[in-house]
Enzyme design. Structure first.
Site, PDB file in Angstrom:
ATOM      1  N   LYS A 259      -0.909  31.763  26.803  1.00 33.03           N
ATOM      2  CA  LYS A 259       0.010  31.902  25.671  1.00 33.03           C
ATOM      3  C   LYS A 259       0.984  30.746  25.714  1.00 33.03           C
ATOM      4  CE  LYS A 259       0.841  34.922  22.316  1.00 33.03           C
ATOM      5  NZ  LYS A 259      -0.067  35.869  21.667  1.00 33.03           N
TER       6      LYS A 259
ATOM      7  N   GLY B 215       5.038  48.245   8.753  1.00 35.35           N
ATOM      8  CA  GLY B 215       4.856  46.784   8.709  1.00 35.35           C
ATOM      9  C   GLY B 215       3.913  46.428   7.582  1.00 35.35           C
TER      10      GLY B 215
ATOM     11  N   GLY C 104       3.028  43.048   6.706  1.00 31.22           N
ATOM     12  CA  GLY C 104       2.783  41.609   6.800  1.00 31.22           C
ATOM     13  C   GLY C 104       1.291  41.359   6.936  1.00 31.22           C
ATOM     14  N   ASN C 105       0.947  40.283   7.615  1.00 28.06           N
ATOM     15  CA  ASN C 105      -0.466  39.914   7.753  1.00 28.06           C
ATOM     16  C   ASN C 105      -1.309  41.089   8.269  1.00 28.06           C
ATOM     17  OD1 ASN C 105      -2.910  38.787   8.325  1.00 28.06           O
ATOM     18  ND2 ASN C 105      -2.098  36.969   9.343  1.00 28.06           N
ATOM     19  N   ALA C 106      -0.864  41.704   9.363  1.00 28.34           N
ATOM     20  CA  ALA C 106      -1.655  42.787   9.969  1.00 28.34           C
ATOM     21  C   ALA C 106      -1.591  44.060   9.119  1.00 28.34           C
ATOM     22  CB  ALA C 106      -1.159  43.040  11.390  1.00 28.34           C
ATOM     23  N   GLY C 107      -0.384  44.560   8.837  1.00 25.20           N
ATOM     24  CA  GLY C 107      -0.231  45.847   8.149  1.00 25.20           C
ATOM     25  C   GLY C 107      -0.713  45.832   6.706  1.00 25.20           C
TER      26      GLY C 107
HETATM   27  P1  NAD Z   1       4.178  39.400   9.831  1.00 26.03           P
HETATM   28  O1  NAD Z   1       5.398  38.623  10.134  1.00 26.03           O
HETATM   29  O2  NAD Z   1       3.188  38.898   8.854  1.00 26.03           O
HETATM   30  O3  NAD Z   1       4.594  40.871   9.340  1.00 26.03           O
HETATM   31  C1  NAD Z   1       5.513  41.678  10.017  1.00 26.03           C
HETATM   32  C2  NAD Z   1       5.872  42.868   9.119  1.00 26.03           C
HETATM   33  O4  NAD Z   1       6.747  43.731   9.842  1.00 26.03           O
HETATM   34  C3  NAD Z   1       6.624  42.470   7.848  1.00 26.03           C
HETATM   35  O5  NAD Z   1       6.176  43.240   6.769  1.00 26.03           O
HETATM   36  C4  NAD Z   1       8.077  42.822   8.166  1.00 26.03           C
HETATM   37  O6  NAD Z   1       8.815  43.152   7.006  1.00 26.03           O
HETATM   38  C5  NAD Z   1       7.853  44.047   9.029  1.00 26.03           C
HETATM   39  N1  NAD Z   1       9.026  44.352   9.837  1.00 26.03           N
HETATM   40  C6  NAD Z   1       9.867  43.495  10.460  1.00 26.03           C
HETATM   41  N2  NAD Z   1      10.868  44.184  11.044  1.00 26.03           N
HETATM   42  C7  NAD Z   1      10.630  45.487  10.797  1.00 26.03           C
HETATM   43  C8  NAD Z   1      11.289  46.690  11.122  1.00 26.03           C
HETATM   44  N3  NAD Z   1      12.430  46.672  11.824  1.00 26.03           N
HETATM   45  N4  NAD Z   1      10.736  47.847  10.723  1.00 26.03           N
HETATM   46  C9  NAD Z   1       9.604  47.860   9.995  1.00 26.03           C
HETATM   47  N5  NAD Z   1       8.937  46.766   9.643  1.00 26.03           N
HETATM   48  C10 NAD Z   1       9.449  45.602  10.036  1.00 26.03           C
HETATM   49  O7  NAD Z   1       3.501  39.670  11.249  1.00 26.03           O
HETATM   50  P2  NAD Z   1       2.001  40.116  11.553  1.00 26.03           P
HETATM   51  O8  NAD Z   1       1.165  38.912  11.780  1.00 26.03           O
HETATM   52  O9  NAD Z   1       1.560  41.151  10.565  1.00 26.03           O
HETATM   53  O10 NAD Z   1       2.208  40.789  12.994  1.00 26.03           O
HETATM   54  C11 NAD Z   1       2.691  42.123  13.133  1.00 26.03           C
HETATM   55  C12 NAD Z   1       2.367  42.593  14.545  1.00 26.03           C
HETATM   56  O11 NAD Z   1       0.966  42.495  14.751  1.00 26.03           O
HETATM   57  C13 NAD Z   1       3.018  41.761  15.672  1.00 26.03           C
HETATM   58  O12 NAD Z   1       3.290  42.625  16.766  1.00 26.03           O
HETATM   59  C14 NAD Z   1       1.919  40.808  16.057  1.00 26.03           C
HETATM   60  O13 NAD Z   1       2.076  40.328  17.382  1.00 26.03           O
HETATM   61  C15 NAD Z   1       0.711  41.718  15.905  1.00 26.03           C
HETATM   62  N6  NAD Z   1      -0.531  40.967  15.795  1.00 26.03           N
HETATM   63  C16 NAD Z   1      -0.799  40.222  14.685  1.00 26.03           C
HETATM   64  C17 NAD Z   1      -1.986  39.505  14.625  1.00 26.03           C
HETATM   65  C18 NAD Z   1      -2.351  38.708  13.395  1.00 26.03           C
HETATM   66  O14 NAD Z   1      -3.468  38.176  13.376  1.00 26.03           O
HETATM   67  N7  NAD Z   1      -1.520  38.650  12.390  1.00 26.03           N
HETATM   68  C19 NAD Z   1      -2.878  39.518  15.713  1.00 26.03           C
HETATM   69  C20 NAD Z   1      -2.574  40.298  16.844  1.00 26.03           C
HETATM   70  C21 NAD Z   1      -1.387  41.018  16.858  1.00 26.03           C
END
Ligand code: NAD
Length: 415
Positions: free
Chosen positions: A104, A214, A216-219
């Site tokens: 990492k 959440g 974002g990308n994942a949710g």
């Molecule tokens: P992102 O920044 O695209 O989205 C994050 C989301 O969480 C946003 O909608 C934001 O509004 C929301 N958020 C932030 N603070 C918050 C709170 N206090 N309460 C509720 N929601 C809140 O990030 P992402 O890429 O979707 O990643 C989210 C998680 O998934 C992280 O833990 C990341 O490490 C994990 N993850 C992502 C990927 C990927 O490919 N995107 C891969 C492995 C793990």
């Protein structure tokens, strides 16, 4: 937070080590990073002055292959945090069975305060400082928090500039035009959906109602994929609020609303609730996809979902996973649930190495095979040792690592 994250990472590992009665020397080999690289990165800012940023790369364990893991840009990055994330990657890569060790990287910075030019010079500076230590057979970075395909493209280009030729396999998560893979953008969510469907089938949960923290990308991508499969998504949230409608949300419309207004807040015909209350809704499936540490001993007894799919990294503590298991609920750990991203990163690296690119259909078929077999292996370990899925995932991965230690001559059989 960074000390806690390392403690938390060790806690889940230690639970598995206890069940397996691991020798102290094996624990020592597996919990100490092979290499920690700390560099200073001088960057010329737009005002003409040099600012020096601190960058890290932790190559935790390369016994199963080159180390692999993302690069995070965030003000809270520290070498302890990067170490914990690299340790996690070691086990994630083993569970999903990609031939990589765990690594990492991170830079202490606030990318929101940097201009595009500053961000590019910082990304190129990181590679200039690290290029000796990375490479397709050494260590392969990828995107993480606040880094994206454009950052990967600059980094790949900088490596090209130093080496004098293209080396696409040095980094994954690149744009499609520069050796990226089809399916990479939705890989984490899609991998999670494959795992969830296996779990629902195994635990005979029908017509599941789902809440997602959440957007974002994942949710958001998970919500889209699940709604396309006619699952009833009753609640979603972002950092501003959570929205709930027991009859189900129209996810396409929620996505459009979020794109227009920047939040899910203000969406019509829903009740606004807090993010804390979203977690304790009476639903079949809960998907924490935002933050770490949202389900702990403090709220675990209020969680009603039968299945929790940990799409975020570290959303459920090891202790909470064990409590849920005792109550007959199942929390599918992050190192299994969100490993689809690194699985498709592996496919990207393979395609770069062979110089031949697959269709999205082929990529997703390979992803499904990987995710389903990882689920089966963890489920088998859970049944064999009568432990929660978090402990089972580590048991499965550690046993595989022990075999590697034996073959490499670190330990003798039965140590
Ligand atoms: P992102 O920044 O695209 O989205 C994050 C989301 O969480 C946003 O909608 C934001 O509004 C929301 N958020 C932030 N603070 C918050 C709170 N206090 N309460 C509720 N929601 C809140 O990030 P992402 O890429 O979707 O990643 C989210 C998680 O998934 C992280 O833990 C990341 O490490 C994990 N993850 C992502 C990927 C990927 O490919 N995107 C891969 C492995 C793990």
């Amino acid at each position: 937070m960074s000390d806690d994250i390392w403690k938390e990472a060790l806690e889940q590992f230690n639970k598995a080590a206890k069940v397996l009665k691991l020798d102290k020397s094996i624990v020592e080999i597996l919990t100490n990073p092979k290499r920690i690289i700390h560099v200073s990165i001088p960057v010329r800012m737009d005002n003409g002055k040099i600012k020096v940023f601190q960058g890290f790369r932790v190559q935790f364990n390369d016994l199963r292959g080159p180390t692999k893991g993302g690069i995070r840009y965030h003000p809270n990055v520290s070498h302890e945090e990067v170490k914990a994330l690299a340790f996690w990657m070691t086990w994630k890569n083993t569970v999903v069975d990609v031939p990589f060790g765990g690594g990492k990287g991170g830079v202490i910075c606030n990318p929101k305060e940097l201009s595009e030019g500053e961000l590019e010079r910082l990304s190129r500076g990181y590679i200039e400082a690290m290029h000796k230590f990375i490479g397709p057979e050494k260590d392969i970075p990828a995107p993480d928090v606040y880094t994206n395909p454009q950052v990967m493209a600059w980094m790949m280009d900088e490596y090209h500039r130093i080496e004098g030729h293209n080396v696409f396999g040095v980094i994954t998560g690149k744009p499609l035009e520069l050796g990226g893979s089809e399916g990479r953008d939705k890989a984490t969510a899609q991998g999670g959906v494959y795992i969830l469907e296996e779990a629902l089938d195994t635990f005979k949960v029908k017509n599941a109602s789902i809440a997602i923290q959440g957007f974002g990308n994942a949710g958001r991508t998970a919500a889209k994929l699940l709604s396309e499969k006619d699952y009833k998504i009753v609640a979603v949230s972002d950092s501003k609020t959570a929205i709930h409608n027991p009859k189900g949300l129209d996810i396409e419309k929620v996505i459009a609303h979020k794109q227009k207004t920047g939040s899910v807040k203000g969406f019509k015909e829903v009740k606004e609730i807090t993010n804390e209350n979203l977690l304790i809704l009476d639903v079949d499936v809960l998907i924490p996809a935002a933050l770490e540490g949202v389900i702990t001993k403090d709220n675990v007894n209020k969680i009603k979902a039968k299945v929790i799919l940990e799409l975020a990294n570290g959303p459920v503590s090891a202790e909470a996973r064990a409590t849920l298991y005792k109550k007959g609920q199942i929390s599918i750990p992050d190192i299994l649930a969100n490993s689809g991203g690194v699985a498709v990163s592996y496919f990207e690296w393979v395609q770069n190495n062979i110089g031949y690119f697959w269709s999205e259909e082929e990529v997703l078929k390979k992803l499904k095979d990987k995710m389903c077999s990882a689920f089966d292996n963890v489920y088998s370990a859970s049944k064999e040792f009568k432990v929660d899925f978090g402990t089972a995932a580590y048991i499965y991965a550690v046993r595989r690592m022990i075999k590697v230690l034996e073959l490499r001559g670190y330990i003798k059989k039965g140590d």
